[in-house]
Design an enzyme around this catalytic site. Structure first.
Site, PDB file in Angstrom:
ATOM      1  N   HIS A 285       0.859  -1.225   0.037  1.00  0.00           N
ATOM      2  CA  HIS A 285       0.125   0.239   0.105  1.00  0.00           C
ATOM      3  C   HIS A 285       0.652   1.204  -0.229  1.00  0.00           C
ATOM      4  CE1 HIS A 285      -2.307   3.468   1.131  1.00  0.00           C
ATOM      5  NE2 HIS A 285      -2.039   2.928   2.049  1.00  0.00           N
TER       6      HIS A 285
ATOM      7  N   HIS B 287       4.167   6.364   5.407  1.00  0.00           N
ATOM      8  CA  HIS B 287       2.583   7.336   6.272  1.00  0.00           C
ATOM      9  C   HIS B 287       1.761   6.736   7.401  1.00  0.00           C
ATOM     10  CE1 HIS B 287       0.145   4.773   2.347  1.00  0.00           C
ATOM     11  NE2 HIS B 287      -0.440   5.483   3.850  1.00  0.00           N
TER      12      HIS B 287
ATOM     13  N   GLU C 118       0.679   5.175  12.602  1.00  0.00           N
ATOM     14  CA  GLU C 118      -0.379   4.803  13.267  1.00  0.00           C
ATOM     15  C   GLU C 118      -0.480   3.467  13.461  1.00  0.00           C
ATOM     16  OE1 GLU C 118      -2.269   6.915  14.398  1.00  0.00           O
ATOM     17  OE2 GLU C 118      -4.073   6.396  14.378  1.00  0.00           O
ATOM     18  N   ASP C 119       0.070   3.027  12.569  1.00  0.00           N
ATOM     19  CA  ASP C 119       0.023   0.906  12.612  1.00  0.00           C
ATOM     20  C   ASP C 119       0.997   0.626  13.112  1.00  0.00           C
ATOM     21  OD1 ASP C 119      -2.520   1.785  11.067  1.00  0.00           O
ATOM     22  OD2 ASP C 119      -1.784   1.771   9.113  1.00  0.00           O
TER      23      ASP C 119
ATOM     24  N   ASP D 202      -2.875   8.248  -0.868  1.00  0.00           N
ATOM     25  CA  ASP D 202      -3.038   7.500  -0.472  1.00  0.00           C
ATOM     26  C   ASP D 202      -4.741   6.824  -0.397  1.00  0.00           C
ATOM     27  OD1 ASP D 202      -3.318   5.605   2.509  1.00  0.00           O
ATOM     28  OD2 ASP D 202      -4.282   7.474   3.520  1.00  0.00           O
TER      29      ASP D 202
HETATM   30 MN    MN Z   1      -2.680   4.509   3.784  1.00  0.00          MN
END
Ligand code: MN
Length: 716
Positions: free
Chosen positions: A48, A72, A76-77, A139
């Site tokens: 991704h 990016h 967050e992940d 995104d």
């Molecule tokens: Mn993304």
């Protein structure tokens, strides 16, 4: 999946100076960070960010943008932190990645369609660097391209609706037509699957029936232009299903009635050729009236330039033609992104026209790497910079003026919420009510039924609504207090003259005193417009009174107040700043002997009985009002006492001062150095205390400290 070297080569193809090493490190870092995570499609998650980076290379964006795209989703992940990114890729990349992360977090709140406009503004306002927004849009584009892998139909719908309402218009706003078209069409496929497949099927049928119709028309147009001496690059395409669908809706026609489903682009060398090509088209083919638009002389607000026209073209087909220069074309497809690329190079002269000034300025400011505030100040994106966008706990979005506080927010929600506001949590943390809200803050108002608006709020609220609500409340409150004070004054005056106050007796005097109701009479007494003596005179005219002398020597005035002792009007419940004020000269404290001075229209000011300021009122005894502290104290109300202190000028003496005061539960509210010499500091200290006894204790404790030379209660 794109290979590492492929990505790097793509970037190098348009930017030979790209930071190869950084691109490689970002590729490896992101791949490792996402590890074994997978997407709904079953692909490794890393595919991704890689695809997003790929989309952005299509826009020929700089190394920082591509690196940001790769990273990016790491904050967050994955376990990667802002600090990691900062350490490994530098503060600029860290800020960009953080910006994209913040925008992504907003997505969880965004399923409220009616707020789409505000939400778009929020995204713009939060994209303090335009590259943050570009990465976010790329995104979203990749997520839309892979939307069909998501199993939950509700989730798919939500994402598609959000794309249609928020991201596609946002792409249009910054001039990225191509991106906008693709986002819309992908969303359309999800939101209206049947309509889209029937349009697609119909298009396919026409394509098959017409053979290579588009090619034939393209060739014909190219030939016509060449014969007239205009060199042009011509391309044709079928319009996207969504734009056909929208046209069917807007014009309320069926597919069969819809004639221009093909659009052709004519790209020429310069602006002169644009108009020449237009002339040739109109001279060769019948033009469709009402369809000609000149966006070259009058560009769209997002900077888009082109000539649009529709003609009955080759093969009797009704077609749409867009005529533009190469540069206009790039700009039309990529918008802001196209201009971003000119960052390094000089901006061509042709770009000097007014409509691009904001973009040029944007790029200049970005180059100087100034702070985000200034950046937004100078760009078109700043149109929302006078606003902040905040959320209620339920996710409702409110637009408020910049500098707005939780109190403004509370009043924006509802007058009652504002009136009963006692505190606020921003993003889950308690904050002072005067805190200026930031974009994206989630604000929760804490309320109490017994709370009322505070006049001090007027010092920091910025919205008209909050201001007027607070003022209205204060006016009401003030009247109530003047009324109570006036009633107390009258009862006392009458009692001393041997009368009692009755509605009937007062009623007869209203006319003489020129007030409408007894309530108005009390208010006039309370705010000092009338004196008790005047009312007494009006009710019992001509009665002989003692103490009619006009001038009372100060000493006697004071003496008389002292004698009356505890018979004064209790000042309980009078909120400072309304009907009653504490004098700034002597700072009276509970326990001090006090006197009130009535000022017409302003109520009563409380002085200590020995205040020097009282001298100026010696000649107006009618303004003196006998007041007393409440017998049962003021509860937790705190009062400010003022002391003047001299400390030795040496290390630690100031800390000794504050320590002693704190130990004795006093709170320093203000401290001013009035004189400074090599040996001593003289200062005025304001201390919040319960009463005069409390202050005396503090003074005594201060005097006992060797660092402190002298302490006096300050008068004036
Ligand atoms: Mn993304």
């Amino acid at each position: 999946m794109m290979r590492q070297f492929e990505l790097v080569e793509r970037v190098l193809s348009y930017d030979p100076d790209a930071d190869e090493d950084m691109l490689n490190r970002a590729y490896v870092f992101s791949m490792k960070a996402h590890g074994t995570q997978t997407r709904a499609s079953g692909d490794p998650y890393f595919s991704h960010p890689l695809e997003v980076a790929g989309i952005l290379t299509g826009m020929k964006l700089d190394t920082s943008t591509i690196v940001t795209a790769l990273l990016h989703d790491t904050i967050e992940d994955t376990v990667a932190s802002y600090e990691d990114i900062d350490r490994l890729f530098g503060p600029q990349i860290a800020k960009l990645v953080d910006g994209v992360t913040k925008l992504s977090r907003l997505e969880h709140l965004s399923d409220r369609t009616r707020q789409a406009e505000n939400f778009r503004k929020l995204l713009l306002a939060m994209s303090t660097d335009i590259r943050v927004l570009l990465v976010k849009l790329a995104d979203r584009l990749h997520n839309m391209r892979t939307l069909h892998f998501i199993k939950n139909p509700e989730k798919r719908r939500r994402i598609a609706a959000e794309t249609m309402e928020i991201y596609a218009p946002l792409a249009e706003r910054i001039g990225m037509q191509e991106l906008k078209d693709e986002l819309e069409d992908l969303a359309f496929a999800e939101l209206n699957t049947d309509a889209r497949s029937s349009i697609t099927a119909r298009l396919k049928f026409l394509r098959e029936k017409g053979g290579n119709l588009i090619e034939r028309i393209t060739d014909q147009l190219k030939r016509t232009l060449a014969e007239a001496g205009v060199e042009a690059w011509v391309s044709g395409r079928q319009k996207r299903p969504f734009s056909i669908w929208r046209k069917m809706q807007r014009k309320n026609v069926s597919f069969e009635q819809l004639s221009d489903i093909m659009a052709f682009r004519v790209v020429v060398a310069d602006v002169g050729d644009c108009y020449r090509a237009l002339g040739i088209m109109h001279a060769t083919y019948p033009m469709v009236p009402g369809r000609f638009k000149d966006f070259i002389s009058t560009p769209k607000p997002n900077g888009y330039r082109s000539l649009h026209t529709s003609v009955i073209g080759p093969e009797q087909q009704r077609i749409e033609i867009q005529i533009r220069t190469r540069e206009m074309h790039e700009q039309a497809e990529l918008g802001v992104a196209a201009h971003w690329r000119y960052k390094q190079g000089a901006l061509a002269d042709t770009r000097d026209s007014v409509q691009y000034r904001w973009l040029r300025e944007l790029l200049e400011i970005l180059e100087q790497a100034s702070d985000p505030e200034e950046f937004l100040e100078h760009t078109k994106l700043n149109m929302f910079q006078d606003q902040v966008f905040v959320f209620s706990p339920k996710g409702d979005l409110h637009a408020l003026p910049r500098g707005a506080t939780p109190v403004d927010f509370a009043y924006a929600v509802h007058t009652d919420v504002g009136d009963t506001c006692v505190g606020a949590k921003v993003n889950g943390r308690l904050v002072p009510l005067r805190t200026a809200l930031q974009n994206g803050d989630q604000v929760e108002v804490l309320r109490s039924k017994t709370q009322t608006p505070s006049p001090t709020w007027l010092h920091f609220v910025v919205t008209g609504k909050a201001r007027s609500c607070i003022n209205r409340f204060i006016r009401h409150q003030q009247r109530q207090q003047y009324l109570d004070l006036g009633r107390a004054i009258l009862q006392k005056t009458f009692r001393e003259a041997g009368h009692s106050v009755t509605e009937k007796a007062l009623g007869s005097a209203l006319k003489v005193l020129k007030v409408k109701t007894t309530e108005d009479l009390y208010v006039a007494l309370g705010d000092g417009t009338l004196t008790g003596r005047q009312v007494l005179e009006a009710v019992y005219p001509g009665e002989k009174r003692e103490e009619d002398e006009k001038v009372v020597p100060l000493a006697r005035a004071r003496g008389r107040q002292q004698q009356k002792g505890a018979g004064g009007i209790p000042i309980r419940g009078l909120i400072p700043g309304m009907a009653m004020h504490f004098a700034g000269c002597c700072h009276p404290l509970p326990g001090d002997r006090i006197v009130g001075i009535v000022t017409t229209g302003k109520g009563v000011t409380i002085h200590t009985i020995d205040c020097e300021a009282l001298e100026q009122f010696a000649s107006t005894p009618e303004r003196w009002l006998d007041v007393a502290w409440d017998q049962d104290g003021d509860g937790d109300q705190r009062h400010v006492g003022r002391v003047s202190v001299v400390v030795t000028n040496e290390p630690g003496s100031l800390s000794a001062l504050s320590t002693v005061i704190a130990k004795n539960l006093g709170n320093i509210t203000n401290l001013k150095i009035t004189n400074r010499s090599p040996e001593f500091f003289e200062m005025i200290v304001d201390i919040e205390v319960r009463d005069v006894k409390h202050l005396s204790n503090i003074i005594a404790a201060l005097r006992a400290d060797p660092a402190i030379n002298s302490v006096e209660r300050a008068r004036g």
